[in-house]
Design an enzyme around this catalytic site. Structure first.
Site, short mmCIF file in Angstrom:
data_model
loop_
_atom_site.label_atom_id
_atom_site.label_comp_id
_atom_site.label_asym_id
_atom_site.label_seq_id
_atom_site.Cartn_x
_atom_site.Cartn_y
_atom_site.Cartn_z
CG ASP A 67 32.89 7.01 28.47
OD1 ASP A 67 32.09 6.22 27.91
OD2 ASP A 67 32.79 8.25 28.35
CG ASN A 136 31.70 19.22 29.91
OD1 ASN A 136 31.77 18.45 28.95
ND2 ASN A 136 31.78 18.80 31.16
CG HIS A 138 32.75 15.25 28.52
ND1 HIS A 138 31.95 14.88 29.58
CD2 HIS A 138 32.08 14.83 27.41
CE1 HIS A 138 30.88 14.26 29.12
NE2 HIS A 138 30.93 14.22 27.82
CD GLU A 143 33.47 15.42 32.81
OE1 GLU A 143 33.30 14.88 31.69
OE2 GLU A 143 32.62 16.12 33.35
P1 PGA Z 1 25.95 12.73 23.38
O1 PGA Z 1 27.15 12.80 24.41
O2 PGA Z 1 26.46 11.95 22.22
O3 PGA Z 1 24.86 11.99 24.12
O4 PGA Z 1 25.60 14.14 23.04
C1 PGA Z 1 28.39 13.18 23.96
C2 PGA Z 1 29.37 13.12 25.09
O5 PGA Z 1 29.00 13.41 26.23
O6 PGA Z 1 30.53 12.81 24.83
#
Ligand code: PGA
Length: 247
Positions: A67, A136, A138, A143
Site C-alpha cells: 500500500d 483498528n 485494517h 479500513e
Molecule cells: P505497524 O502497522 O506495523 O506499524 O504496527 C501495522 C498496520 O497498520 O498494518
C-alpha cells in the site's frame, strides 16, 4: 488458518524472514508482497542478514508493495516507498523493473490500481503476502468497512489510522486516503503471513482471530484463509483463548 506464537518479537521476525527465504529459494521468480510499518521492520532486517549470508539472488523476484499513503511523495521518510528503499532495496539485488509500488502521487489513482492488478495477474498471482494488522484491524489500507471482494482500490482512512499513522512521519501530516491491494488479493495469495507483536495489538488480534468474522474488522478475513499463518509474539497473543503457549 494456523496461529503460531513465539516467545519474542525477535524470534517471530527470524521465522518470518526464514519463510520468505524458503520461498525465494524454491521459486527464484516468486511474486512477493510485503507490508511496510513497525511490525515487519525486523523481519526485513533479518531477511537482509540471512539473504546476504546465504547469497540469495533476488534479481528475478517480482516485488509488490502492499500500500501507500495518497499524496505522500516517495522521498518522505514516512512513505512506504521510503521504507522498502531503506530496509530492502538498497541491501539486496532486486531488479528495479520488477519492483511495483503504488504511486500515491499519481493523478489517476484508479489507473494506478488497474496497473497493479494487471502486474499481479500477469505474473500468475502472489506467491507470498506478508501483512501486519492495524490497531483498528485494517490490513494494508483496507479500513473497517472495506469489502472482502476488492482488488486494488483507494480508501478514505479511518481516524485511528490517521492518528496512529503520524508515528511514521517527522512532522504532523494530513493523511486522508490510502491506495492498497484489496482483501481479495489476500485470499487469492498462495501463502499468507499475518504478523503482530506487542501488547498493544492483543485486543485487535483477539477480535480478528476469535471475534465475529466481518468487514468491521478487515483482518478477520484471515479466519477464512486455510493457507494463512498468523505469527504472533506472546504479548500480542495474550488475550487469545486456547492459546496453547509459545513455540
Ligand atoms: P505497524 O502497522 O506495523 O506499524 O504496527 C501495522 C498496520 O497498520 O498494518
Amino acid at each position: 488458518m494456523e496461529t503460531k506464537v513465539y516467545s519474542t518479537y525477535y524470534e517471530l521476525s527470524e521465522n518470518a524472514a526464514k519463510e520468505i527465504i524458503d520461498i525465494v529459494k524454491k521459486k527464484p521468480s516468486a511474486v512477493l508482497c510485503l507490508a511496510s510499518g513497525e511490525t515487519p521492520k525486523l523481519t526485513c532486517q533479518k531477511l537482509v542478514e540471512k539473504a546476504k549470508l546465504e547469497n540469495i539472488d533476488f534479481s528475478k523476484i517480482v516485488f509488490i508493495g502492499l500500500d501507500e499513503w495518497v499524496g505522500i511523495p516517495p522521498d518522505n521518510e514516512g512513505s512506504c516507498h521510503f521504507f522498502f528503499q531503506t530496509q530492502l532495496f538498497k541491501h539486496l539485488n532486486f531488479s528495479e523493473q520488477r519492483i511495483h509500488l503504488f504511486n500515491g502521487m499519481a493523478d489517476d489513482l484508479t489507473k494506478e490500481c488497474g496497473k497493479m492488478d494487471t502486474v499481479i495477474f500477469d505474473h500468475g498471482g502472489i506467491d507470498l503476502m506478508l501483512v501486519g494488522i492495524g490497531m483498528n484491524g485494517h490490513v494494508g489500507f483496507n479500513e473497517p468497512g472495506a469489502s472482502f471482494l476488492n482488488y486494488s482500490h483507494v480508501m478514505d482512512l479511518d481516524s485511528v489510522t490517521t492518528s496512529v499513522g503520524q508515528k511514521y512521519f517527522k512532522e504532523t501530516m494530513d493523511l486522508k486516503r490510502g491506495i492498497t491491494l484489496g482483501l481479495k488479493h489476500l485470499v487469492e495469495s498462495k501463502k499468507v503471513l499475518m504478523l503482530a507483536n506487542g501488547e498493544r495489538k492483543a485486543r485487535i488480534i483477539k477480535a480478528a482471530l476469535q471475534g465475529r468474522m466481518g468487514n468491521l474488522v478487515p483482518a478477520s478475513i484471515v479466519q477464512t484463509i486455510p493457507h494463512a499463518t498468523v505469527m504472533l509474539d506472546k504479548e500480542a497473543a495474550s488475550l487469545l483463548e486456547n492459546n496453547s503457549g509459545c513455540l
